[in-house]
Design a protein around this motif. Structure first.
Motif, mmCIF file in Angstrom:
data_model
loop_
_atom_site.group_PDB
_atom_site.id
_atom_site.type_symbol
_atom_site.label_atom_id
_atom_site.label_comp_id
_atom_site.label_asym_id
_atom_site.label_seq_id
_atom_site.Cartn_x
_atom_site.Cartn_y
_atom_site.Cartn_z
ATOM 1 N N ARG A 171 -2.573 1.008 5.650
ATOM 2 C CA ARG A 171 -3.342 2.220 5.327
ATOM 3 C C ARG A 171 -2.781 3.439 6.042
ATOM 4 O O ARG A 171 -3.218 4.564 5.782
ATOM 5 N N ARG A 206 0.676 6.431 3.927
ATOM 6 C CA ARG A 206 0.825 6.262 2.474
ATOM 7 C C ARG A 206 1.680 7.361 1.857
ATOM 8 O O ARG A 206 2.242 7.188 0.782
ATOM 9 N N THR A 219 0.847 -1.185 0.000
ATOM 10 C CA THR A 219 0.000 0.000 0.000
ATOM 11 C C THR A 219 0.887 1.241 0.000
ATOM 12 O O THR A 219 1.835 1.341 0.764
ATOM 13 N N GLY A 234 -11.866 0.506 4.727
ATOM 14 C CA GLY A 234 -10.428 0.617 4.536
ATOM 15 C C GLY A 234 -9.909 0.217 3.178
ATOM 16 O O GLY A 234 -9.021 0.871 2.644
ATOM 17 N N GLU A 255 -4.257 -3.915 6.688
ATOM 18 C CA GLU A 255 -4.920 -2.871 7.481
ATOM 19 C C GLU A 255 -3.919 -1.843 8.001
ATOM 20 O O GLU A 255 -4.152 -0.634 7.923
#
Length: 630
Positions: A336, A339, A50, A307, A333
């Protein structure tokens, strides 16, 4: 970077598109290799963390192939919120894109379909259940017959695997696309997949011939912290007030009721906290999500229904008040947070009840034994991470087959935990469980076991005659909290399991080796609560999000004034366009403008994140704001 105003608007070269459309001077990591391979028509499976830039891996090829006359890219996306943000960002960058989902009125949907069939769209986003309807497939057939179906991008591809952390049955039908359009290249993307899940993705999506691109899973800006539960709400509140006051973040809870109770409690403590779960009214969910994306300093308390696909770059923390199911879910999770590359915290509190509940959910599930076996193994890996004495990051990356060195940025590296030899205590606990079964033929729960070990006379103890057991009181020298730690570790190691409705404890085959003294048990000493105090390297701010956050780059006084002026301007633009502020420009782009203070359009074009469309749309306004701020 050359001015995007002078770039060839029809160029199909990926680097030209990156600079001209998105305003970035160079690709990062494996992006270049992925983009070149897919633009040339190859299939790809991309694993990229992510914040690693997965979207560009299909957006740049989509633009290049559309400019070459090859038509539209279909993006399979699981969430409406993700579609809206992606299309909004592409529109800001001047890329003709759209989505088809349930939020569109009939006239709007028909307009999108007309643009699609006319070949005007570069990218179309849709969910798998819509894509697989006969009507939608018929439109794809027509596009394909005319040579206007360019590429299929399958985002969040781990959803196709039953071994993964977010299996969605509707993804299984996506193999039809390859059967129907075998000549159309495909790219499947995910941020998390262990080797087993990766193999499942390849098989279910028929990607055996696809080239695999696996980026590093390391997120060095995230500090991993795992604590034993000891008044977890207060532990969470200390984290938010002492380290993340005024920051945006996510707090994950397992149940809907816990989400609502926790959000209400945090709001009562003065934080800007909102609930999110699938049981809330759709309008409330949408309103709360919009506030989280658009406002500063919002704490979203949510189940994992919230999410996936959330692109908000400045999430400064992700907290878990309950244990996730496996490391993939935990990694997805926690990813997130941060970023934007800025410092962020992944914090989790867990205890004995979490371990018991997760094991019980697996054991009592309706899946076959092979699936349960693998899920237990995945849970064991997460428990090993939680109980670890060494570097969290090394263990986390090792799960994804990536070697690393101690990071110096997780709780264990920063504050190495003390350990104690709990072998004798473990043997006493196992012996007491054995005596229960020997006397009564069945087991008892953790609370009663601890009472017996500590020699506590309760009604239940005397009713069962357990004060006469040889193990009664043999653990009186060990505190209740330590006993819970011992039992949690024994369950985590698989020497004890919890069974039935009442979570009674029983021994497993491996317990024999511990009872004989052949297996040492070393446990962390339960940590005391840290002293209250604010970190000196963070800006101050109100818990209600009322104070400006520090910029991602060091700025002098004049630069700070320019940064504040740019953020105020961006807020107005975002509001007028009904977009989150970061879709207009990221903080990092505004901070670079504030530092460099460009005084011409050509100079402004050299700022990372300023593409051609944004330069044309906002360039004059930005120069005016910068000049006025000095």
């Amino acid at each position: 970077m050359p001015s995007s105003r002078h770039a060839d608007a029809a160029s199909t070269r990926p680097l030209d598109i990156l600079q001209q459309v998105f305003g970035y001077a160079a690709f990062r990591g494996q992006q270049q290799a992925v983009v070149d391979h897919v633009t040339a028509g190859g299939d790809a499976l991309v694993l990229m963390p992510t914040g690693g830039g997965k979207s560009l891996c299909y957006q740049v090829p989509a633009i290049a192939r559309h400019r070459a006359g090859q038509g539209v890219t279909l993006v399979v996306s699981p969430l409406i919120a993700l579609m809206h943000d992606q299309v909004g960002a592409l529109d800001e960058a001047g890329v003709k894109s759209a989505f088809l989902n349930s939020t569109l009125e009939g006239d709007e949907a028909r307009r999108v379909e007309r643009d699609l069939m006319a070949g005007n769209l570069v990218l179309l986003y849709a969910a798998p259940e819509r894509i697989l309807t006969p009507r939608f497939l018929a439109m794809l057939d027509s596009l394909h017959e005319r040579g206007l179906l360019s590429l299929v991008a399958i985002d969040e591809a781990h959803c196709v695997s039953q071994w993964g952390h977010d299996f969605r049955e509707e993804y299984l039908g996506l193999s039809q696309l390859h059967e129907r359009f075998p000549s159309v290249p495909r790219i499947a993307l995910t941020a998390t997949a262990d080797a087993h899940t990766r193999a499942d993705i390849v098989e279910r999506l028929a990607l055996e011939s696809a080239q695999q691109f696996v980026a590093s899973f390391d997120r060095p800006n995230i500090r991993y912290v795992i604590v034993e539960k000891d008044e977890p709400r207060q532990q969470l509140l200390r984290l938010l007030r002492d380290e993340h006051e005024g920051d945006a973040g996510i707090v994950y809870c397992q149940s809907r009721k816990k989400v609502e109770d926790t959000a209400a409690w945090l709001a009562g403590e003065g934080l800007n906290a909102l609930p999110y779960h699938a049981g809330l009214d759709a309008a409330v969910r949408r309103q709360n999500q919009d506030r989280f994306l658009r406002d500063e300093g919002v704490v979203m308390v949510a189940t994992i229904a919230f999410g996936m696909g959330i692109d908000k770059p400045d999430v400064r923390f992700v907290a878990h008040l309950d244990l996730p199911k496996n490391i993939e879910g935990y990694y997805q999770e926690t990813g997130r947070a941060g970023r934007d590359g800025g410092p962020a915290t992944a914090w989790m509190a867990y205890g004995l009840a979490d371990v018991v509940n997760q094991r019980r959910m697996i054991d009592e599930g309706e899946a076959d034994e092979e699936f349960k076996r693998l899920q237990r193994a995945k849970l064991d890996a997460l428990l090993a991470l939680a109980e670890a004495h060494d570097c969290r990051r090394v263990r986390l990356l090792a799960y994804f087959d990536e070697a690393s060195q101690p990071c110096g940025n997780c709780d264990n590296c920063l504050h190495p935990p003390a350990v104690w030899d709990a072998t004798d205590a473990a043997r006493k606990a196992l012996s007491c469980i054995y005596r229960f079964h020997q006397q009564s033929g069945f087991g008892f729960g953790a609370g009663h076991l601890i009472d017996v070990l500590r020699g506590k006379v309760t009604d239940k103890v005397t009713q069962r005659g357990h004060e006469r057991l040889s193990t009664f009181g043999i653990g009186a020298d060990v505190a209740e909290q330590q006993w819970r730690s011992v039992l949690r570790q024994l369950i985590a190691l698989g020497h004890v399991r919890s069974v039935g409705e009442f979570n009674t404890l029983e021994l497993t085959d491996s317990a024999r080796a511990v009872l004989r003294g052949g297996v040492p048990v070393l446990l962390r000493v339960p940590a005391e609560a840290p002293p209250r105090g604010r970190r000196s390297n963070r800006g101050t701010g109100s818990s209600r999000g009322g104070t400006a956050k520090p910029p991602p780059l060091p700025l002098d006084e004049a630069g700070l004034a320019r940064f504040a002026a740019l953020k105020a301007w961006r807020a107005e633009v975002a509001k007028s366009h009904n977009l989150p502020a970061y879709v207009v420009f990221h903080d990092a782009t505004l901070a670079e403008m504030a530092r460099e203070a460009p005084d011409s359009l050509d100079a402004l074009a050299g700022i990372s994140g300023v593409g051609g469309k944004k330069l044309d749309a906002y360039g004059s306004d930005l120069l005016r704001v910068l000049a006025a701020a000095g």
